[in-house]
Design a protein around this motif. Sequence first.
Motif, PDB file in Angstrom:
ATOM      1  N   GLU A  49      -8.201   3.555  46.520  1.00 45.82           N
ATOM      2  CA  GLU A  49      -9.287   2.645  46.820  1.00 45.82           C
ATOM      3  C   GLU A  49      -8.904   1.217  46.424  1.00 45.82           C
ATOM      4  OE1 GLU A  49     -13.081   5.707  46.309  1.00 45.82           O
ATOM      5  OE2 GLU A  49     -12.872   3.964  44.998  1.00 45.82           O
ATOM      6  N   ARG A  50      -9.550   0.287  47.074  1.00 43.99           N
ATOM      7  CA  ARG A  50      -9.294  -1.117  46.727  1.00 43.99           C
ATOM      8  C   ARG A  50      -9.871  -1.410  45.346  1.00 43.99           C
ATOM      9  NH1 ARG A  50     -10.722  -5.149  51.413  1.00 43.99           N
ATOM     10  NH2 ARG A  50     -12.849  -4.460  50.947  1.00 43.99           N
ATOM     11  N   GLU A  51      -9.138  -2.194  44.562  1.00 45.94           N
ATOM     12  CA  GLU A  51      -9.602  -2.533  43.219  1.00 45.94           C
ATOM     13  C   GLU A  51      -9.481  -4.038  42.987  1.00 45.94           C
ATOM     14  OE1 GLU A  51      -7.215  -0.742  40.162  1.00 45.94           O
ATOM     15  OE2 GLU A  51      -5.335  -1.573  40.926  1.00 45.94           O
ATOM     16  N   GLY A  52     -10.382  -4.545  42.177  1.00 46.38           N
ATOM     17  CA  GLY A  52     -10.334  -5.944  41.820  1.00 46.38           C
ATOM     18  C   GLY A  52      -9.257  -6.197  40.774  1.00 46.38           C
ATOM     19  N   VAL A  53      -8.486  -7.238  40.967  1.00 46.03           N
ATOM     20  CA  VAL A  53      -7.376  -7.545  40.070  1.00 46.03           C
ATOM     21  C   VAL A  53      -7.709  -8.721  39.165  1.00 46.03           C
ATOM     22  CG1 VAL A  53      -4.976  -8.297  39.961  1.00 46.03           C
ATOM     23  CG2 VAL A  53      -5.699  -6.646  41.712  1.00 46.03           C
ATOM     24  N   SER A  68      -5.036  -3.698  33.416  1.00 45.64           N
ATOM     25  CA  SER A  68      -3.649  -3.308  33.659  1.00 45.64           C
ATOM     26  C   SER A  68      -2.756  -4.485  34.044  1.00 45.64           C
ATOM     27  CB  SER A  68      -3.572  -2.229  34.739  1.00 45.64           C
ATOM     28  OG  SER A  68      -4.065  -2.725  35.966  1.00 45.64           O
ATOM     29  N   VAL A  69      -3.337  -5.642  34.330  1.00 44.74           N
ATOM     30  CA  VAL A  69      -2.514  -6.796  34.695  1.00 44.74           C
ATOM     31  C   VAL A  69      -2.568  -7.898  33.653  1.00 44.74           C
ATOM     32  CG1 VAL A  69      -2.874  -6.274  37.139  1.00 44.74           C
ATOM     33  CG2 VAL A  69      -4.278  -8.051  36.027  1.00 44.74           C
ATOM     34  N   LYS A  70      -3.366  -7.709  32.622  1.00 42.98           N
ATOM     35  CA  LYS A  70      -3.461  -8.733  31.586  1.00 42.98           C
ATOM     36  C   LYS A  70      -2.106  -8.936  30.930  1.00 42.98           C
ATOM     37  CE  LYS A  70      -8.366  -8.198  30.455  1.00 42.98           C
ATOM     38  NZ  LYS A  70      -9.366  -7.764  29.455  1.00 42.98           N
ATOM     39  N   ASP A  80      -8.301 -29.541  44.401  1.00 45.85           N
ATOM     40  CA  ASP A  80      -8.039 -30.524  45.452  1.00 45.85           C
ATOM     41  C   ASP A  80      -7.567 -29.862  46.740  1.00 45.85           C
ATOM     42  OD1 ASP A  80      -6.732 -32.998  43.125  1.00 45.85           O
ATOM     43  OD2 ASP A  80      -8.777 -32.599  43.812  1.00 45.85           O
ATOM     44  N   LYS A  81      -6.846 -28.760  46.593  1.00 50.26           N
ATOM     45  CA  LYS A  81      -6.307 -28.060  47.754  1.00 50.26           C
ATOM     46  C   LYS A  81      -7.156 -26.868  48.161  1.00 50.26           C
ATOM     47  CE  LYS A  81      -1.473 -29.287  46.797  1.00 50.26           C
ATOM     48  NZ  LYS A  81      -0.114 -28.769  46.531  1.00 50.26           N
ATOM     49  N   ASN A  82      -8.236 -26.614  47.421  1.00 50.26           N
ATOM     50  CA  ASN A  82      -9.061 -25.419  47.686  1.00 50.26           C
ATOM     51  C   ASN A  82      -8.182 -24.171  47.767  1.00 50.26           C
ATOM     52  OD1 ASN A  82     -11.316 -26.982  47.708  1.00 50.26           O
ATOM     53  ND2 ASN A  82     -11.732 -26.792  49.899  1.00 50.26           N
ATOM     54  N   THR A  83      -7.288 -24.060  46.827  1.00 51.53           N
ATOM     55  CA  THR A  83      -6.335 -22.946  46.828  1.00 51.53           C
ATOM     56  C   THR A  83      -6.324 -22.277  45.464  1.00 51.53           C
ATOM     57  OG1 THR A  83      -4.940 -24.017  48.488  1.00 51.53           O
ATOM     58  CG2 THR A  83      -3.930 -22.285  47.177  1.00 51.53           C
ATOM     59  N   VAL A  84      -6.306 -20.965  45.496  1.00 54.22           N
ATOM     60  CA  VAL A  84      -6.203 -20.165  44.280  1.00 54.22           C
ATOM     61  C   VAL A  84      -4.875 -19.427  44.310  1.00 54.22           C
ATOM     62  CG1 VAL A  84      -7.158 -18.166  43.065  1.00 54.22           C
ATOM     63  CG2 VAL A  84      -8.677 -19.935  43.941  1.00 54.22           C
ATOM     64  N   TYR A  85      -4.233 -19.374  43.158  1.00 50.01           N
ATOM     65  CA  TYR A  85      -2.931 -18.727  43.043  1.00 50.01           C
ATOM     66  C   TYR A  85      -3.019 -17.509  42.136  1.00 50.01           C
ATOM     67  CZ  TYR A  85      -1.596 -23.330  44.735  1.00 50.01           C
ATOM     68  OH  TYR A  85      -1.504 -24.493  45.462  1.00 50.01           O
ATOM     69  N   LEU A  86      -2.199 -16.538  42.434  1.00 47.40           N
ATOM     70  CA  LEU A  86      -2.042 -15.388  41.541  1.00 47.40           C
ATOM     71  C   LEU A  86      -0.560 -15.268  41.221  1.00 47.40           C
ATOM     72  CD1 LEU A  86      -3.572 -13.071  40.129  1.00 47.40           C
ATOM     73  CD2 LEU A  86      -2.862 -11.600  42.049  1.00 47.40           C
ATOM     74  N   GLU A  87      -0.209 -15.680  40.006  1.00 46.58           N
ATOM     75  CA  GLU A  87       1.166 -15.580  39.550  1.00 46.58           C
ATOM     76  C   GLU A  87       1.364 -14.193  38.968  1.00 46.58           C
ATOM     77  OE1 GLU A  87       3.336 -18.322  39.722  1.00 46.58           O
ATOM     78  OE2 GLU A  87       4.956 -16.963  39.170  1.00 46.58           O
ATOM     79  N   MET A  88       2.281 -13.455  39.539  1.00 50.94           N
ATOM     80  CA  MET A  88       2.502 -12.068  39.117  1.00 50.94           C
ATOM     81  C   MET A  88       3.895 -11.936  38.534  1.00 50.94           C
ATOM     82  SD  MET A  88       0.728 -10.028  42.301  1.00 50.94           S
ATOM     83  CE  MET A  88       2.019 -10.459  43.448  1.00 50.94           C
ATOM     84  N   ASN A  89       3.958 -11.588  37.267  1.00 53.13           N
ATOM     85  CA  ASN A  89       5.230 -11.425  36.558  1.00 53.13           C
ATOM     86  C   ASN A  89       5.384  -9.981  36.086  1.00 53.13           C
ATOM     87  OD1 ASN A  89       5.904 -14.271  36.692  1.00 53.13           O
ATOM     88  ND2 ASN A  89       4.363 -14.597  35.108  1.00 53.13           N
TER      89      ASN A  89
END
Length: 127
Positions: A49-53, A68-70, A80-89
């Motif tokens: 199922e889809r899960e919120g990250v 699990s991603v903390k 300013d760019k109306n952009t959200v980023y998800l940096e995944m390491n």
Amino acid sequence: DVQLQASGGGLVQAGGSLRLSCASSGFAFDGFPVNDYVIGWFRQAPGKEREGVSCIRYSDGRTRNLDSVKGRFTISRDNDKNTVYLEMNSLKPDDTAVYYCAAGTVLGTSERWYEYWGQGTLVTVSS
């Protein structure tokens, strides 16, 4: 209408990194200023199922993250760019999924709070 465009997925080896982007537009036409919105990242792995990250509120930058991603994923926004980023390491094979971004007005990782959805971007983590 609000539109969301997710990008940045790809193939990466375990332990590697990727940065996803979610560009948004149309908030003013929807009647709400963009700062009232929350942008969330969700993922759906094959057969699951889809899960919120992770999610972030434009106005104050407050975030919520899946346990699990903390410590591995970081969400941020560029107002300013109306952009959200998800940096995944430190990516793991279990992170393999289609990642979606969505817009809503409640800070949380439950998809019932999100009204607008972008198309997904595939993240594949090889072992």
